[in-house]
Scaffold this motif. Structure first.
Motif, PDB file in Angstrom:
ATOM      1  N   GLN A 162       0.849  -1.207  -0.148  1.00 39.42           N
ATOM      2  CA  GLN A 162       0.048  -0.059  -0.016  1.00 39.42           C
ATOM      3  C   GLN A 162       0.960   0.988   0.044  1.00 39.42           C
ATOM      4  N   ALA A 163       0.296   2.202  -0.458  1.00 35.53           N
ATOM      5  CA  ALA A 163       1.270   3.531  -0.545  1.00 35.53           C
ATOM      6  C   ALA A 163       1.252   4.226   0.696  1.00 35.53           C
ATOM      7  N   GLY A 164       2.280   4.890   1.237  1.00 41.36           N
ATOM      8  CA  GLY A 164       2.421   5.676   2.418  1.00 41.36           C
ATOM      9  C   GLY A 164       3.117   4.844   3.617  1.00 41.36           C
ATOM     10  N   ASN A 165       3.579   3.638   3.493  1.00 40.37           N
ATOM     11  CA  ASN A 165       4.306   3.122   4.447  1.00 40.37           C
ATOM     12  C   ASN A 165       5.218   3.971   5.041  1.00 40.37           C
ATOM     13  N   SER A 166       5.724   3.627   6.300  1.00 40.68           N
ATOM     14  CA  SER A 166       7.060   4.262   6.912  1.00 40.68           C
ATOM     15  C   SER A 166       7.694   3.343   7.734  1.00 40.68           C
ATOM     16  N   VAL A 167       9.011   3.445   8.124  1.00 38.36           N
ATOM     17  CA  VAL A 167       9.467   2.835   9.256  1.00 38.36           C
ATOM     18  C   VAL A 167       9.471   3.281  10.396  1.00 38.36           C
ATOM     19  N   ILE A 168       9.341   4.784  10.705  1.00 44.86           N
ATOM     20  CA  ILE A 168       9.255   5.225  11.781  1.00 44.86           C
ATOM     21  C   ILE A 168       8.060   6.251  11.811  1.00 44.86           C
ATOM     22  N   SER A 169       7.129   6.260  12.567  1.00 46.51           N
ATOM     23  CA  SER A 169       6.234   7.443  12.450  1.00 46.51           C
ATOM     24  C   SER A 169       5.887   7.984  13.937  1.00 46.51           C
ATOM     25  N   THR A 170       5.671   9.181  13.922  1.00 45.26           N
ATOM     26  CA  THR A 170       5.420   9.949  15.164  1.00 45.26           C
ATOM     27  C   THR A 170       3.829   9.663  15.467  1.00 45.26           C
ATOM     28  N   SER A 171       3.546   9.984  16.759  1.00 39.89           N
ATOM     29  CA  SER A 171       2.111   9.812  16.973  1.00 39.89           C
ATOM     30  C   SER A 171       1.416  10.697  16.042  1.00 39.89           C
ATOM     31  N   LYS A 172       0.099  10.225  15.512  1.00 41.61           N
ATOM     32  CA  LYS A 172      -0.842  11.003  14.682  1.00 41.61           C
ATOM     33  C   LYS A 172      -1.460  12.289  15.452  1.00 41.61           C
ATOM     34  N   TYR A 173      -1.353  12.090  16.710  1.00 40.42           N
ATOM     35  CA  TYR A 173      -1.967  13.080  17.607  1.00 40.42           C
ATOM     36  C   TYR A 173      -0.745  14.278  17.911  1.00 40.42           C
ATOM     37  N   SER A 174      -1.369  15.233  18.548  1.00 39.05           N
ATOM     38  CA  SER A 174      -0.437  16.256  18.996  1.00 39.05           C
ATOM     39  C   SER A 174       0.396  15.683  20.130  1.00 39.05           C
ATOM     40  N   VAL A 214       7.915  -1.498  -1.691  1.00 37.26           N
ATOM     41  CA  VAL A 214       6.782  -2.334  -2.156  1.00 37.26           C
ATOM     42  C   VAL A 214       5.529  -1.506  -2.886  1.00 37.26           C
ATOM     43  N   ASN A 215       5.378  -0.177  -2.453  1.00 38.18           N
ATOM     44  CA  ASN A 215       4.414   0.719  -3.135  1.00 38.18           C
ATOM     45  C   ASN A 215       5.141   1.904  -3.093  1.00 38.18           C
ATOM     46  N   HIS A 216       4.329   2.949  -3.575  1.00 43.95           N
ATOM     47  CA  HIS A 216       5.039   4.247  -3.652  1.00 43.95           C
ATOM     48  C   HIS A 216       4.704   5.019  -2.250  1.00 43.95           C
ATOM     49  N   SER A 217       5.587   5.882  -2.164  1.00 45.19           N
ATOM     50  CA  SER A 217       5.669   6.924  -0.943  1.00 45.19           C
ATOM     51  C   SER A 217       5.988   6.085   0.327  1.00 45.19           C
ATOM     52  N   PHE A 218       6.872   5.208   0.311  1.00 44.40           N
ATOM     53  CA  PHE A 218       7.381   4.426   1.336  1.00 44.40           C
ATOM     54  C   PHE A 218       8.442   5.458   2.297  1.00 44.40           C
ATOM     55  N   ASP A 219       7.916   5.966   3.106  1.00 47.56           N
ATOM     56  CA  ASP A 219       8.983   7.073   3.726  1.00 47.56           C
ATOM     57  C   ASP A 219       9.824   6.449   4.829  1.00 47.56           C
ATOM     58  N   PHE A 220      10.903   6.905   5.291  1.00 48.65           N
ATOM     59  CA  PHE A 220      11.639   6.680   6.464  1.00 48.65           C
ATOM     60  C   PHE A 220      11.009   6.876   7.630  1.00 48.65           C
ATOM     61  N   LEU A 221      10.979   8.130   7.812  1.00 50.41           N
ATOM     62  CA  LEU A 221      10.412   8.752   8.917  1.00 50.41           C
ATOM     63  C   LEU A 221       9.103   9.608   8.413  1.00 50.41           C
ATOM     64  N   LYS A 222       7.885   9.340   9.320  1.00 53.33           N
ATOM     65  CA  LYS A 222       6.838  10.054   8.834  1.00 53.33           C
ATOM     66  C   LYS A 222       6.544  10.834  10.135  1.00 53.33           C
ATOM     67  N   VAL A 223       6.300  12.087  10.089  1.00 53.41           N
ATOM     68  CA  VAL A 223       5.930  13.263  11.197  1.00 53.41           C
ATOM     69  C   VAL A 223       4.674  13.785  10.848  1.00 53.41           C
ATOM     70  N   TYR A 224       3.874  14.140  11.867  1.00 52.06           N
ATOM     71  CA  TYR A 224       2.649  14.712  11.934  1.00 52.06           C
ATOM     72  C   TYR A 224       2.699  16.082  12.433  1.00 52.06           C
ATOM     73  N   LYS A 225       1.965  16.890  12.367  1.00 57.59           N
ATOM     74  CA  LYS A 225       1.748  18.163  12.591  1.00 57.59           C
ATOM     75  C   LYS A 225       1.733  18.171  14.158  1.00 57.59           C
ATOM     76  N   ASN A 226       2.121  18.980  14.861  1.00 53.54           N
ATOM     77  CA  ASN A 226       2.093  19.160  16.071  1.00 53.54           C
ATOM     78  C   ASN A 226       3.099  18.219  16.992  1.00 53.54           C
ATOM     79  N   THR A 227       3.944  17.928  16.213  1.00 54.20           N
ATOM     80  CA  THR A 227       5.111  17.270  16.846  1.00 54.20           C
ATOM     81  C   THR A 227       6.420  17.588  16.604  1.00 54.20           C
ATOM     82  N   PHE A 228       7.235  17.551  17.746  1.00 53.25           N
ATOM     83  CA  PHE A 228       8.752  18.365  17.571  1.00 53.25           C
ATOM     84  C   PHE A 228       9.757  17.371  17.989  1.00 53.25           C
ATOM     85  N   ALA A 229      10.902  17.188  17.280  1.00 45.39           N
ATOM     86  CA  ALA A 229      12.079  16.330  17.709  1.00 45.39           C
ATOM     87  C   ALA A 229      13.071  17.609  18.213  1.00 45.39           C
ATOM     88  N   ASP A 230      13.757  17.125  19.222  1.00 46.53           N
ATOM     89  CA  ASP A 230      14.731  18.042  19.644  1.00 46.53           C
ATOM     90  C   ASP A 230      15.746  17.792  18.827  1.00 46.53           C
TER      91      ASP A 230
END
Ligand code: CA
Length: 746
Positions: free
Chosen positions: A552-564, A583-599
């Protein structure tokens, strides 16, 4: 007669009521919100309301009463520190001569916009009242960018002392003095002996620890005194303290390793004296910034401050001619005298000079400061005409240069540690400027609630135990469920690990195999690892392979929470191999969502290949409000091959000047056939928009999309050197205000 007997009766009745009160309340111990409300309704001067020990959940405490100067009314804990206010709760007080003490707010957040408010309605304010020995610990709205204030002081003559405030994670000032009605002006509040514990970088404006006033009331007098408080790693944003009203005093406060500055943002006649700034060479640590008129900065000690620009050790700003109330007032008749500045990097004068901020300082002085540092031998930056600042009696170490002709002498660099553990110049120089004893005005232990520890344990990866994890299906998931913060999960060398469930990262954890054959991890889910609020992940010496991922499109290895997320996370990928995310298109390594912040995000000594998406897309805050997704990003000694999306795409939009990052380092890395996919909207291999510090070095691009730079406000530092571009387009940039040396195109 009838009247007299009536009075007698009333008196008798009153005595009865008082007796029954005394009996019923036994000191007014209340166990429920209903009992609390009943008790509050009948309070007399000198009474106490005592909250029973235990947990009070979802309570809005409204303490409205009238005490007397010699008979205050107290709201207190049965035992200090044993009354926990949790859930959707807050406290509002109004009236006079009230004292609140001993409460702990934790495990929740306020349903309104304030946790402790010195008012119960717009016109019912608290005066002559006090909040003391109380704690607010991580009582943060889970929505990162929902604004609230932990403590808002209204009214007059109030005292806020010996309180502990730790870990505000959502946007909004920790402690605010409000001047929004006549009844709150010239308030003479005292804020003292409070412990302001660590606050994470917010990645946006609105992370001030203390604000007094707002621009709207900034030409009014507040006359608030802020003394003997301890600010411990209060990072948040550029302004640790934002003074936005007249007549305030900041005396004897300690700022320990705090990013940001004490800023006289609006208002006049401020006194800043005997404050100690201990930067200890930590990034973005700053000192004192002067804006406006009749400001006095004297006898402050500043050590190890590395910040530049508005977060320098000492800053005198340029203003705006006929400034609107919310912009920058010109600096007039202000003094920056008798300060000791040790091992700090920057002092900036006429800072912020630009087309708008063209009014240079006038009638001001900079005298008798001792400035000693070998870390930057040109500590002064002068941005504009400084003929309106007089210089006299300043001392600089002999190695250092200053671009100002008069008012500076040189002395040997004579810094040693004194008996109080502080780095000081020669005693003769201290005496010369009449500084007095160099000693912290307040110890950490003297501040905050007496029952609450000053330790705010920041758990770092690999600080806990090690757990061996056998190869197999979901063994990693089970080990994570049983792990403790700081633990390391040790995988078998060459072992095969399959995830058929999400691996949730809820606290700092490391997953690694020992050097040698890498353990291989595959997943049947759309993401391997989910970093939840509070999580931080290090991956070391692993092979991450996408062969089992769903078609499926849009997989990732690491994702942040979908929520804030109201807590910052970090991610480190070291000595890893990442393959077949295709395996499909748009397979990201890291997928982050809005309202998340990495130091911080680090990729080092890692090979990534055959990827249909992007590696690090940190471009989810698109409203141009100065919000962004990562503070520090480093890509080092790594190779990226056949990556259809961008390797890094960082976006920080808008014109806000109150943050430090993003800060990016790329070095010793190779990019081959990267960023060329038709779905890569950035059309870049690396795209940096609004990055504040960018260093790229010793790296090579082959048949890749170009590097794209969008330099915005904040005088970003961009330096590129020793790069090779083969069959790769030229660097795209919106202007040429970046340094580039030794770039080869083939
Ligand atoms: Ca601010």
């Amino acid at each position: 007669m009838r009247i007299i007997s009536g009075l007698h009766l009333t008196t008798f009745f009153l005595i009865l009521v008082l007796c029954s009160c005394a009996n019923t309340y036994a000191g007014n111990l209340v166990r429920t919100i209903e009992e609390f409300d009943t008790a509050i309704a009948t309070l007399e001067p000198g009474d106490e309301v005592i909250l029973a020990n235990g947990t009070w959940t979802d309570v809005e405490l409204k303490f409205k009463a009238e005490g007397m100067p010699d008979k205050p009314i107290q709201l207190k804990a049965e035992e200090p520190g044993k009354v926990f206010i949790t859930g959707q709760s807050n406290l509002r007080i109004s009236g006079s001569y009230l004292v609140v003490s001993g409460l702990v707010f934790k495990d929740g957040y306020t349903p309104t916009s304030e946790v402790i408010s010195f008012r119960t309605s717009k016109n019912d304010l608290a005066n002559n009242s006090r909040v003391t020995n109380t704690v607010i610990d991580r009582f943060s709205n889970p929505e990162r960018h929902d604004t609230d204030t932990w403590v808002a002081i209204y009214g007059k003559n109030n005292q806020f002392d010996h309180n502990t405030m730790i870990g505000k994670g959502n946007r909004g000032v920790t402690l605010a003095v409000r001047l929004n009605t006549e009844a709150s002006l010239e308030n003479n509040h005292v804020i003292e002996y409070n412990y302001f514990g660590p606050r994470e970088i917010l990645g946006s404006n609105g992370g001030e620890t203390l604000r007094i006033g707002t621009s709207h009331y900034s030409r009014e007098y507040s006359n608030t005194v802020v003394r003997n408080n301890y600010f411990d790693r209060t990072n948040g944003e550029l302004e640790i303290i934002s003074s936005k009203s007249c007549g305030n005093v900041f005396r004897g406060n300690v700022f320990f390793e705090s990013q940001g500055t004490l800023t006289m943002r609006h208002g006049h006649h401020t006194l800043v004296e005997n404050n100690y700034f201990l930067g200890n060479r930590k990034p973005n640590t700053g000192g004192i910034r002067i804006i406006n008129e009749y400001q006095t900065v004297k006898n402050n000690y500043l050590y190890g401050l590395t910040g530049h620009r508005f977060r320098s050790a000492l800053v005198i700003m340029n203003g705006v001619s006929n400034s609107p109330i919310n912009r920058y007032n010109q600096v007039v008749d202000s003094e920056m005298n008798n300060n000791i500045v040790i091992d700090s990097d920057n002092i900036q004068l006429a800072a912020g000079s630009d087309e708008e901020r063209s009014a240079t300082p006038i009638g001001s002085s900079m005298s008798n400061n001792v400035i000693m540092s070998k870390s930057n031998l040109n500590p002064f930056t002068v941005y504009d005409d400084i003929s309106g600042i007089s210089f006299e009696g300043n001392v600089l170490n002999e190695e250092a240069d200053v671009p100002i002709e008069k008012g500076f002498s040189k002395a040997p660099y004579s810094v040693t540690e004194n008996e109080h553990g502080l780095r000081v110049p020669a005693q003769s120089l201290i005496d010369q400027i009449g500084f007095g004893e160099v000693k912290l005005p307040v110890a950490k232990e003297e501040t905050g609630a007496d029952f609450y520890p000053h330790v705010y344990k920041v758990v770092t990866p690999q600080s806990g135990g090690t757990r061996s994890v056998a190869a197999g299906t979901n063994t990693i998931v089970e080990a994570l469920e049983n792990s403790k913060p700081g633990d390391t999960l040790l995988l078998e060398n060459g072992g095969e690990y399959l995830l058929t469930k999400y691996a949730a990262i809820r606290h700092p954890v490391t997953i690694k195999s020992e050097s040698g054959d890498k353990a291989v991890v595959r997943s049947e889910k759309s993401s391997f690892f989910l970093i939840e609020n509070g999580g931080t992940l290090d991956l070391e010496n692993l092979w991450i392979d996408g062969a089992e991922s769903p078609d499926q499109a849009g997989n990732s290895v690491i994702s942040t929470s979908k929520y804030s997320m109201n807590r910052n996370y970090s991610l480190a990928i070291r000595d890893c191999r990442v393959t077949n995310l295709d395996v499909n298109h748009s397979f990201d390594f890291l997928k982050v969502y809005k309202n998340t912040f990495a130091d911080s995000i680090e990729i080092s000594n890692t090979e990534m290949s055959n990827i249909t998406g992007s590696i690090l897309s940190l471009d989810k805050e698109t409203e141009d409000l100065g919000i962004y997704n990562v503070e520090n990003l480093s890509i080092e000694a790594s190779t990226f091959t056949d990556v259809q999306g961008s390797v890094a795409n960082i976006y920080r939009g808008g014109t806000d000047e109150s943050t430090f990052g993003p800060i990016v380092v790329v070095k010793g890395s190779e990019f081959t056939n990267t960023g060329m996919g038709a779905r890569n909207k950035s059309e870049a291999s690396l795209k940096f928009h609004g990055v504040q510090k960018l260093h790229i070095s010793n790296s090579e691009w082959n048949q890749s999309a170009p590097l794209e730079l969008h330099l915005t406000n904040g005088e970003p530092i961009t330096a590129i050197r020793d790069i090779v571009m083969k069959d790769t387009g030229e660097i795209r940039a919106n202007n040429d205000e970046y340094k580039i040396e030794n770039a080869t195109y083939k």
